[in-house]
Design an enzyme around this catalytic site. Structure first.
Site, mmCIF file in Angstrom:
data_model
loop_
_atom_site.group_PDB
_atom_site.id
_atom_site.type_symbol
_atom_site.label_atom_id
_atom_site.label_comp_id
_atom_site.label_asym_id
_atom_site.label_seq_id
_atom_site.Cartn_x
_atom_site.Cartn_y
_atom_site.Cartn_z
ATOM 1 C CD GLU A 165 -5.931 2.224 3.628
ATOM 2 O OE1 GLU A 165 -5.499 1.279 4.299
ATOM 3 O OE2 GLU A 165 -6.712 2.097 2.678
ATOM 4 N NE ARG A 216 -3.589 -2.594 0.817
ATOM 5 C CZ ARG A 216 -3.293 -3.795 0.328
ATOM 6 N NH1 ARG A 216 -2.323 -3.929 -0.575
ATOM 7 N NH2 ARG A 216 -3.977 -4.842 0.686
ATOM 8 C CB SER A 260 -9.719 0.502 5.481
ATOM 9 O OG SER A 260 -10.211 -0.729 5.072
HETATM 10 P P1 NAP Z 1 -9.497 -8.514 6.191
HETATM 11 O O1 NAP Z 1 -9.775 -9.448 5.056
HETATM 12 O O2 NAP Z 1 -10.297 -8.593 7.439
HETATM 13 O O3 NAP Z 1 -7.953 -8.539 6.566
HETATM 14 C C1 NAP Z 1 -7.436 -7.709 7.588
HETATM 15 C C2 NAP Z 1 -5.910 -7.843 7.608
HETATM 16 O O4 NAP Z 1 -5.557 -9.207 7.717
HETATM 17 C C3 NAP Z 1 -5.217 -7.327 6.355
HETATM 18 O O5 NAP Z 1 -4.012 -6.726 6.737
HETATM 19 C C4 NAP Z 1 -4.961 -8.571 5.551
HETATM 20 O O6 NAP Z 1 -3.793 -8.480 4.768
HETATM 21 C C5 NAP Z 1 -4.751 -9.601 6.618
HETATM 22 N N1 NAP Z 1 -5.169 -10.910 6.084
HETATM 23 C C6 NAP Z 1 -6.409 -11.433 6.068
HETATM 24 N N2 NAP Z 1 -6.405 -12.675 5.513
HETATM 25 C C7 NAP Z 1 -5.131 -12.931 5.159
HETATM 26 C C8 NAP Z 1 -4.478 -14.026 4.543
HETATM 27 N N3 NAP Z 1 -5.128 -15.130 4.191
HETATM 28 N N4 NAP Z 1 -3.149 -13.922 4.331
HETATM 29 C C9 NAP Z 1 -2.474 -12.832 4.696
HETATM 30 N N5 NAP Z 1 -3.032 -11.757 5.275
HETATM 31 C C10 NAP Z 1 -4.339 -11.806 5.513
HETATM 32 O O7 NAP Z 1 -9.500 -7.044 5.635
HETATM 33 P P2 NAP Z 1 -10.636 -6.061 5.172
HETATM 34 O O8 NAP Z 1 -10.422 -4.811 5.915
HETATM 35 O O9 NAP Z 1 -11.998 -6.696 5.108
HETATM 36 O O10 NAP Z 1 -10.172 -5.832 3.666
HETATM 37 C C11 NAP Z 1 -10.294 -6.845 2.664
HETATM 38 C C12 NAP Z 1 -9.170 -6.687 1.682
HETATM 39 O O11 NAP Z 1 -9.203 -5.391 1.103
HETATM 40 C C13 NAP Z 1 -7.787 -6.829 2.321
HETATM 41 O O12 NAP Z 1 -6.952 -7.497 1.415
HETATM 42 C C14 NAP Z 1 -7.353 -5.397 2.504
HETATM 43 O O13 NAP Z 1 -5.950 -5.226 2.500
HETATM 44 C C15 NAP Z 1 -7.973 -4.765 1.284
HETATM 45 N N6 NAP Z 1 -8.100 -3.315 1.408
HETATM 46 C C16 NAP Z 1 -7.282 -2.550 0.645
HETATM 47 C C17 NAP Z 1 -7.322 -1.181 0.735
HETATM 48 C C18 NAP Z 1 -6.405 -0.368 -0.119
HETATM 49 O O14 NAP Z 1 -5.828 -0.860 -1.081
HETATM 50 N N7 NAP Z 1 -6.226 0.873 0.188
HETATM 51 C C19 NAP Z 1 -8.218 -0.579 1.594
HETATM 52 C C20 NAP Z 1 -9.065 -1.390 2.352
HETATM 53 C C21 NAP Z 1 -8.985 -2.768 2.264
HETATM 54 P P3 NAP Z 1 -3.778 -7.755 3.331
HETATM 55 O O15 NAP Z 1 -4.028 -6.304 3.578
HETATM 56 O O16 NAP Z 1 -2.399 -8.035 2.847
HETATM 57 O O17 NAP Z 1 -4.832 -8.390 2.494
#
Ligand code: NAP
Length: 334
Positions: A329, A158, A232
């Site tokens: 963020e 990110r 987020s």
């Molecule tokens: P989530 O799925 O509840 O995950 C929360 C955190 O746990 C994140 O840091 C995610 O890593 C990590 N995680 C969950 N499952 C994983 C796995 N199997 N292996 C490794 N790491 C894992 O998160 P959420 O808030 O609902 O968001 C869903 C997805 O959208 C996530 O991938 C999140 O990063 C992404 N997102 C991206 C942005 C952005 O690009 N600005 C903003 C909001 C959410 P990761 O972040 O590496 O996935």
């Protein structure tokens, strides 16, 4: 003074001295031609990653540059060039309809194509950097045209040079991506594989994966037209694994921990917020969304200041309980 309320997904009221829609690169050159050299300008794409805490003292450029072109192709892949003001999710949908693969895990991320490299958007095991070829941008200070390839973009988790040394200095105009002609399913993210298995889909197409991502996201995220929000609000903290084992897992063995770079782990910010008692809390017109506490929502008529005060109260609660600092963020402006 023009209102920015229609141009931020939190839907908060704020104004700026002038609003310049940029639909063609020539609009930008005209603006830069009359702009005093020291004058700062804010580039707004979808307005989906900002919190406007007050009125802005500088002009706003609204990025509305459209365009989607096939630049070249070979047996395995295509290179496409996109106007930076294109809506990201519409580009994901369009690319899937063309039969191209690579953007499906990134479905339904709000914002524009031009915002994608800044944040190196990522979700469900995939990230923007893997499809990026290069981009063109105009330096708002020197008025020079600049090109950035993947090495120059210095992508991280990110993160990119556009958030660091180049922050607020560029208007990204065009982005080129390489997409695959053959399916390359990325099911590394547990919940994604589970949703597909539950639908008895064993060899998912890009369409199947995008559908699953859309299902997961829609089940826990509010649409901005329903309640103003910017996705987020905080980053998921990455912390030294030793510290987490000693100070967090010893006291809270139920904490969810994911591996990160060697020696580091990722903790879901949503878990920390919930465990601090802030999931679904509402104060006046602001709240943390009951289905995903990492998303702060404007229940109608909230000010940017009230949202920021609410966010700070969450930060203080998480800091007091876990000794962890949650970093926003979203971009806080001004
Ligand atoms: P989530 O799925 O509840 O995950 C929360 C955190 O746990 C994140 O840091 C995610 O890593 C990590 N995680 C969950 N499952 C994983 C796995 N199997 N292996 C490794 N790491 C894992 O998160 P959420 O808030 O609902 O968001 C869903 C997805 O959208 C996530 O991938 C999140 O990063 C992404 N997102 C991206 C942005 C952005 O690009 N600005 C903003 C909001 C959410 P990761 O972040 O590496 O996935």
């Amino acid at each position: 003074m023009p209102s920015l309320k229609p141009f931020n997904t939190f839907g908060v009221e704020a104004s700026c001295p002038a609003l310049h829609p940029i639909t063609r690169i020539d609009d930008l050159w005209s603006y830069l031609h009359q702009k005093p050299p020291e004058q700062r300008s804010l580039v707004l794409g979808g307005g989906s990653n900002v919190l406007l805490r007050d009125h802005l003292p500088y002009p706003v450029l609204l990025n509305q540059i459209q365009g989607r072109h096939l630049v070249s192709e070979d047996a395995a892949s295509v290179i496409i060039e996109l106007g930076s003001g294109e809506n990201w999710h519409q580009i994901v949908e369009w690319s899937i309809a063309q039969g191209w693969n690579g953007l499906e895990n990134l479905a339904l991320i709000p914002g524009t194509v031009g915002a994608a490299p800044i944040q190196n958007i990522g979700a469900y095991g995939a990230e923007f950097a893997t499809v990026f070829v290069d981009l063109e941008a105009i330096d708002l200070t020197t008025k020079e045209l600049r090109h950035f390839d993947a090495a120059a973009a210095a992508f991280g988790y990110r993160d990119s040079c556009f958030k660091r040394s180049w922050k607020d200095r560029l208007f990204i105009t065009k982005v080129r991506l390489r997409l695959s002609k053959t399916p390359q399913p990325n099911l590394s993210y547990g919940v994604l594989a589970k949703v597909l298995a539950a639908a008895s889909i064993h060899q998912p197409t890009a369409r199947d994966i995008a559908n699953a991502v859309i299902l997961i996201r829609s089940s826990k995220l509010p649409a901005p037209h329903q309640y103003g929000n910017a996705g987020s609000f905080f980053k998921n903290p990455t912390l030294p694994a030793d510290w987490v084992a000693q100070h967090l897992q010893s006291r809270h063995p139920e904490v969810v921990v994911y591996p990160d770079q060697p020696g580091m782990v990722k903790i879901p910010a949503a878990w920390l917020i919930e465990a601090s008692g802030w999931k679904g809390v509402r104060k006046g017109k602001v709240g943390s969304y009951p289905l995903q506490p990492l998303v702060l929502v404007n229940y109608g008529g909230a000010t940017g200041t009230a949202i920021w005060e609410f966010a700070q109260a969450i930060q203080a609660a998480v800091q007091a309980k876990f000794g962890i600092t949650l970093e926003p963020e979203v971009n806080l402006l001004p």
